[in-house]
Design a protein around this motif. Sequence first.
Motif, short mmCIF file in Angstrom:
data_model
loop_
_atom_site.label_atom_id
_atom_site.label_comp_id
_atom_site.label_asym_id
_atom_site.label_seq_id
_atom_site.Cartn_x
_atom_site.Cartn_y
_atom_site.Cartn_z
N ALA A 94 0.71 1.27 53.73
CA ALA A 94 2.02 1.93 53.82
C ALA A 94 3.04 1.24 52.94
O ALA A 94 3.85 1.90 52.26
CB ALA A 94 2.49 1.94 55.28
N ILE A 95 3.03 -0.10 52.93
CA ILE A 95 3.98 -0.84 52.11
C ILE A 95 3.74 -0.57 50.63
O ILE A 95 4.69 -0.40 49.85
CB ILE A 95 3.89 -2.35 52.41
N ASN A 96 2.48 -0.54 50.22
CA ASN A 96 2.16 -0.24 48.81
C ASN A 96 2.67 1.12 48.39
O ASN A 96 3.26 1.29 47.32
CB ASN A 96 0.65 -0.31 48.60
N PHE A 97 2.45 2.12 49.25
CA PHE A 97 2.92 3.47 48.93
C PHE A 97 4.45 3.52 48.89
O PHE A 97 5.04 4.18 48.03
CB PHE A 97 2.37 4.48 49.93
N LYS A 98 5.09 2.83 49.81
CA LYS A 98 6.56 2.81 49.82
C LYS A 98 7.10 2.13 48.57
O LYS A 98 8.11 2.56 48.00
CB LYS A 98 7.07 2.09 51.07
N LEU A 141 9.09 7.38 56.01
CA LEU A 141 8.58 7.73 57.34
C LEU A 141 7.24 8.45 57.23
O LEU A 141 6.35 8.23 58.05
CB LEU A 141 9.59 8.61 58.07
N MET A 142 7.07 9.29 56.21
CA MET A 142 5.78 9.95 55.99
C MET A 142 4.67 8.93 55.76
O MET A 142 3.54 9.10 56.24
CB MET A 142 5.87 10.90 54.79
N ALA A 143 4.98 7.88 55.01
CA ALA A 143 3.97 6.87 54.69
C ALA A 143 3.54 6.06 55.90
O ALA A 143 2.47 5.45 55.89
CB ALA A 143 4.50 5.94 53.60
N MET A 144 4.37 6.06 56.97
CA MET A 144 4.07 5.24 58.14
C MET A 144 3.75 6.05 59.39
O MET A 144 3.30 5.48 60.39
CB MET A 144 5.26 4.32 58.45
N ALA A 272 3.65 10.38 48.98
CA ALA A 272 3.86 10.14 50.41
C ALA A 272 2.90 10.97 51.25
O ALA A 272 2.43 10.52 52.30
CB ALA A 272 5.31 10.47 50.79
N ALA A 273 2.60 12.19 50.80
CA ALA A 273 1.68 13.06 51.54
C ALA A 273 0.26 12.50 51.54
O ALA A 273 -0.47 12.65 52.53
CB ALA A 273 1.70 14.47 50.95
N PHE A 274 -0.14 11.83 50.47
CA PHE A 274 -1.46 11.19 50.46
C PHE A 274 -1.50 10.02 51.45
O PHE A 274 -2.51 9.82 52.14
CB PHE A 274 -1.81 10.71 49.05
N ALA A 275 -0.40 9.26 51.53
CA ALA A 275 -0.34 8.18 52.53
C ALA A 275 -0.43 8.77 53.94
O ALA A 275 -1.12 8.22 54.81
CB ALA A 275 0.97 7.40 52.36
N LEU A 276 0.25 9.89 54.15
CA LEU A 276 0.21 10.57 55.45
C LEU A 276 -1.19 11.08 55.76
O LEU A 276 -1.67 10.95 56.90
CB LEU A 276 1.21 11.73 55.44
N LEU A 277 -1.85 11.63 54.77
CA LEU A 277 -3.22 12.14 54.97
C LEU A 277 -4.17 11.01 55.35
O LEU A 277 -5.03 11.18 56.22
CB LEU A 277 -3.70 12.84 53.69
N THR A 343 -13.20 4.57 52.05
CA THR A 343 -13.43 3.14 51.83
C THR A 343 -12.15 2.48 51.32
O THR A 343 -11.24 3.15 50.80
CB THR A 343 -14.54 2.92 50.80
N SER A 344 -12.10 1.15 51.45
CA SER A 344 -10.95 0.41 50.93
C SER A 344 -10.89 0.49 49.41
O SER A 344 -9.80 0.53 48.82
CB SER A 344 -11.03 -1.05 51.38
N ALA A 345 -12.07 0.55 48.75
CA ALA A 345 -12.10 0.70 47.29
C ALA A 345 -11.51 2.05 46.89
O ALA A 345 -10.79 2.15 45.88
CB ALA A 345 -13.53 0.58 46.78
N GLY A 346 -11.80 3.08 47.67
CA GLY A 346 -11.24 4.41 47.40
C GLY A 346 -9.74 4.43 47.56
O GLY A 346 -9.02 5.03 46.74
N ILE A 347 -9.23 3.78 48.61
CA ILE A 347 -7.78 3.74 48.84
C ILE A 347 -7.10 2.94 47.73
O ILE A 347 -6.02 3.31 47.25
CB ILE A 347 -7.46 3.12 50.22
#
Length: 503
Positions: A94-98, A141-144, A272-277, A343-347
């Motif tokens: 979430a922090i990375n996306f923000k 907020l979307m990211a979290m 943000a929508a990808f973080a939400l997904l 996976t974490s590599a995918g994220i």
Amino acid sequence: MHDLIPFIPGSISNVLDSIAYFLPEIYLTVLFILVLVTDLLFGRNSEKLCRIIACAGILLVLHKDYQQIQLLFMSGRVNGMFLFDEMLLLNRIAINFKFIIDALAFTLLLYFEWDNRLKAHRKGLSDLYSIVIGSVLGLHLMAMAVNLLSIYLAIEMVSIASYLMVAYRSENAFSTEAGLKYVLFGAASSAIMLYGISLLYGLSGSLNLFTGNLLPGLVQANPLAVSFALVLVLIGIGFKLSFVPVHFWVPDVYEGASTPVTAWLSTLPKIAAFALLINFLRPFIFYTKWNAFDFRLILSIAGIITMIAGNFAAVLQRNVKRMLAYSSIGHTGFALMAVVTYTSAGISALTYYLAVYGLANIGALALATYFANALDADDLESYKGLGHKYPAASICFIIVLISLTGLPVSAGFTGKVLVFSAVYGVYQHDHNIWLLVLMITGALVTVVSLFYYIKIPLNLFLKRTEIIKNTLVKSQNIVILCVIISFLVVLLGIWPDLLFKII
């Protein structure tokens, strides 16, 4: 009422504990009020002051984003923590996306004033800056968000701000029409999503994705009813991601909106929508008893169709903004490849890909603004011969298009390699046929994207036209911004670790 009294002290304590980890959002709230009050006090004359306050405030929020990572490590909560009675989840993802959202928002705040058509708006841009800050708060907020209620409220907050931004040039009929279409499609998708959320609550009695009875309740419910409800929720999230079949609003809205607003819509809400997904999918993926709905299958099909539809439709376009709108749809489909790896590599690959895509796409639309400012050029035909007249801007255009295509040695190429690597790593493990089809489709549409991206340099340098006289004033600030973006695109392509050290 008396039954709730014993829980009040605990809830208050939870809220107070959460505030220390919610500082960037508190700063954004204060910044929104400050920009709004400045506009009310000084009127049209406040435009430059509002811009300075907004830019300075976003830089401060960026600093607070960085401090949040240190705060999590110092508190021993490396895996993240829930805030406000498990309404939000603050973790490294979430922090990375923000951080990416705030960095791109700062770039766009600089860019807004350099679009002559948007700046000509009779009310000025002061109101727009306050709307932008409110939108950034919603994006955070979307990211979290990890509660179905907080998910819906965050999406609505961003949507309302987006509606206002699209129709900001109210004296322009095309912009007003785009705003109306956006509102209608947005209201429909919002209603569909809310109905899906109500069904999930009715089937499980819970709204919390990670705790409570949501997943156990859904496992015991009718699989067909659960699948129907989840599809409705995905439609609401997909509206922000603009994947097929909820992409119909994109071309008209992107073309009708002011170009800086198009740059905003095609990057920040999508990120943000990808973080939400990711937040929405995670509890379903790791719940061992879950077998009611195959998210990988549905999202893989959506990704394949989205890549094909977006890229092939872009080939047929003559308007630059409309072409970039369809290419944005294609990029959404490609990014879904990384999501379905689980996976974490995918994220990690997704985070890098979205960051460099956002940077390059903003650069492309900023250069579209530059040529619109200089010559009122909107279509590909109007770009003929401009490469010799405006070489710096044209070369920058080629560099960002190379990155959007995914050619070496750009950041876009590195991003696509990372995504392909993540997908192939999972495919080697479980040999899922849909992952193979995704990789093949991703490779093919990358080739297809060459056919429409190359039209811009082809017209800029290889086609001649009559001597063109300037009809508007061009902005050299845009060239400076795009030179910096072009440099970063090449730099991050050669040394991608520079970005990974930040995020």
